[in-house]
Motif scaffolding. Structure first.
Motif, PDB file in Angstrom:
ATOM      1  N   HIS A  58       0.726  -1.257   0.095  1.00  0.00           N
ATOM      2  CA  HIS A  58      -0.013  -0.230  -0.150  1.00  0.00           C
ATOM      3  C   HIS A  58       0.754   1.391  -0.081  1.00  0.00           C
ATOM      4  O   HIS A  58       1.718   1.367   0.829  1.00  0.00           O
ATOM      5  N   PRO A  59       0.743   2.078  -1.033  1.00  0.00           N
ATOM      6  CA  PRO A  59       1.704   3.111  -1.170  1.00  0.00           C
ATOM      7  C   PRO A  59       1.679   4.152  -0.155  1.00  0.00           C
ATOM      8  O   PRO A  59       2.598   4.732   0.441  1.00  0.00           O
ATOM      9  N   PHE A  60       0.431   4.077   0.809  1.00  0.00           N
ATOM     10  CA  PHE A  60       0.141   5.164   1.829  1.00  0.00           C
ATOM     11  C   PHE A  60       0.829   4.719   2.868  1.00  0.00           C
ATOM     12  O   PHE A  60       1.200   5.217   4.042  1.00  0.00           O
ATOM     13  N   HIS A  90       1.145   2.397 -11.746  1.00  0.00           N
ATOM     14  CA  HIS A  90       0.414   2.611 -10.612  1.00  0.00           C
ATOM     15  C   HIS A  90      -0.336   0.994 -10.215  1.00  0.00           C
ATOM     16  O   HIS A  90      -1.202   0.797 -10.764  1.00  0.00           O
ATOM     17  N   TYR A  93      -3.248  -1.989  -5.510  1.00  0.00           N
ATOM     18  CA  TYR A  93      -2.697  -2.271  -4.001  1.00  0.00           C
ATOM     19  C   TYR A  93      -3.701  -2.579  -3.245  1.00  0.00           C
ATOM     20  O   TYR A  93      -3.541  -2.901  -1.902  1.00  0.00           O
TER      21      TYR A  93
ATOM     22  N   MET B 152      -9.459   4.316   1.702  1.00  0.00           N
ATOM     23  CA  MET B 152      -8.052   4.169   1.377  1.00  0.00           C
ATOM     24  C   MET B 152      -7.771   2.559   1.019  1.00  0.00           C
ATOM     25  O   MET B 152      -6.742   2.341   0.587  1.00  0.00           O
ATOM     26  N   GLU B 193      -1.565  12.276  -4.313  1.00  0.00           N
ATOM     27  CA  GLU B 193      -0.678  11.097  -4.516  1.00  0.00           C
ATOM     28  C   GLU B 193       0.150  10.924  -3.131  1.00  0.00           C
ATOM     29  O   GLU B 193       0.808  11.757  -2.882  1.00  0.00           O
ATOM     30  N   LEU B 238      -8.662   7.854  -9.208  1.00  0.00           N
ATOM     31  CA  LEU B 238      -7.292   7.305  -9.235  1.00  0.00           C
ATOM     32  C   LEU B 238      -6.608   7.841 -10.428  1.00  0.00           C
ATOM     33  O   LEU B 238      -5.297   7.960 -10.090  1.00  0.00           O
ATOM     34  N   ASN B 242      -3.102   8.783  -6.674  1.00  0.00           N
ATOM     35  CA  ASN B 242      -3.411   7.154  -6.146  1.00  0.00           C
ATOM     36  C   ASN B 242      -4.293   7.154  -4.816  1.00  0.00           C
ATOM     37  O   ASN B 242      -4.564   5.911  -4.669  1.00  0.00           O
ATOM     38  N   VAL B 243      -4.575   8.036  -4.297  1.00  0.00           N
ATOM     39  CA  VAL B 243      -5.269   8.158  -3.061  1.00  0.00           C
ATOM     40  C   VAL B 243      -6.425   9.171  -3.150  1.00  0.00           C
ATOM     41  O   VAL B 243      -6.896   9.671  -2.163  1.00  0.00           O
ATOM     42  N   THR B 245      -9.092   9.051  -3.739  1.00  0.00           N
ATOM     43  CA  THR B 245     -10.609   8.424  -3.283  1.00  0.00           C
ATOM     44  C   THR B 245     -11.001   9.054  -2.216  1.00  0.00           C
ATOM     45  O   THR B 245     -12.115   8.971  -1.936  1.00  0.00           O
TER      46      THR B 245
END
Lengths: 95, 288
Positions: A58-60, A90, A93, B152, B193, B238, B242-243, B245
């Motif tokens: 997970h990139p976060f 991308h 994830y 997430m 992102e 997206l 990438n986040v 959302t």
């Protein structure tokens, strides 16, 4: 491949100084507590950001984890990290 | 009956406090502080008895071992934030009473409105909650009901579900046998992102996808629900980061407001990414 295990291992390091210190001191012993493949253990122990990103970590969690385990200066880390993940676009994830 | 009198959409940019400590506060962040002050005054003018606060947890309290789509906190106190967020980003702590009766009512009545809301009697709110609450109601002297939304950890609820949840919560609130004035705070973000290759764009250029940010603010300002839902499809969000959302909390806001155009809808360029500031005035609000 076990994204969940990788995410779980990274989360501990992100949220806890004690876990971060343990990972830095004894990465293999720390990682033994998690359900990981051999390759994932190597990627985490060697801080292979590109490989972890490509497999769908997970990139976060991945970037905050990199900040916690990488002693480099923030802007330098940001560029090294970006170079590592950029070739992989991308990845999905989801776990 | 209870009344939903105001809905506010806010950012929760974790670098806000570090930016404020910088020798030279970026002008965009100074503007954001003005917006927070304006929002705080507008919220005070709405005279809320209780705040329903909807935000995403950032894999701190909830994780993929047991991930709720929507969860209501119903413990007597709602503490925030986590020690690592305080240490890393100087996010202030915020500890507040929960309106447990209202929290229970949302859960119980939700079942008859198509909502199976999870609940928790033990949780910590992360910066998605403590940051906007710190700026909007620093006194922490009115109760809240925290609602955690998964934006997430895929699989995610689609935007249609966020909108439905908003609509249903308003229906439930407005059927309650109480005269409480309820305000809702929706905590989210625009294009974002983290941990992907485009993250560095904000670092270098101060913005990720301005076209997306401005467009989504415009859509909320027009109240075009069909376009909002189409443009908020997870795949499209997206594409913007990438986040991104995390924008879907504002879709829930639109549902709370019954699809009405926002009274204020702004994507603010701050130099550390775009920040959303939205407001819907739904009831009697005294001009501050």
């Amino acid at each position: 491949m076990s994204r969940y295990g990788v995410d779980r291992a990274m989360r501990g390091v992100v949220m806890s100084d004690a876990q971060r210190d343990r990972f830095l001191a004894e990465p293999q012993a720390f990682l033994a507590d998690y359900a990981l493949t051999e390759a994932e253990r190597v990627w985490l122990a060697e801080r292979d950001y590109g490989a972890l990103y490509r497999m769908g970590a997970h990139p976060f969690l991945l970037f905050p984890w990199a900040q916690r385990v990488d002693r480099g200066e923030r802007s330098t880390l940001m560029r090294r990290y970006t170079e590592a993940v950029e070739p992989h676009g991308h990845p999905d994830y989801s776990t | 009956m209870a009344r939903l009198v105001q809905v506010i959409g806010t950012p929760h940019h974790p670098f806000t406090f570090l930016s404020l400590r910088a020798p030279k506060v970026p002008p965009g962040v100074q503007l954001a502080m003005q917006r927070w002050a304006e929002m705080r005054a507008q919220l005070a003018a709405a005279r809320p008895d209780v705040l329903v606060v909807v935000g995403s947890d950032h894999l701190n309290q909830y994780f993929m071992d047991n991930m709720p789509a929507f969860l209501v906190g119903k413990s007597p106190r709602a503490p925030g934030t986590f020690p690592h967020e305080h240490a890393e980003w100087a996010i202030p702590h915020y500890d507040v009473a929960v309106d447990v009766d209202l929290a229970r009512a949302l859960i119980e009545r939700g079942f008859c409105h198509g909502l199976d809301l999870a609940y928790s009697d033990e949780f910590v709110m992360d910066h998605a909650f403590s940051l906007p609450l710190h700026f909007l109601w620093p006194e922490a002297d009115i109760p809240i009901v925290p609602v955690f939304a998964n934006t997430m950890a895929p699989p995610l609820p689609p935007p249609e579900r966020f909108y439905q949840v908003g609509e249903a919560l308003t229906q439930i609130l407005e059927a309650l046998p109480s005269d409480k004035r309820v305000c809702a705070i929706l905590s989210g973000h625009l294009s974002l992102e983290v941990g992907g290759p485009r993250m560095i764009k904000v670092f270098d250029e101060g913005v990720l996808d301005w076209e997306f940010d401005a467009r989504m603010a415009d859509i909320l300002g027009t109240g075009d629900v069909e376009t909002l839902l189409r443009e908020s499809a997870v795949s499209r969000l997206l594409e913007a980061g990438n986040v991104t959302t995390g924008f879907m909390t504002f879709v829930l806001a639109a549902g709370l407001a019954g699809g009405r155009p926002a009274s204020h809808a702004e994507a603010l360029s701050t130099g550390i990414g775009s920040m959303p500031f939205f407001r819907w005035d739904l009831g009697t609000v005294e001009t501050p």
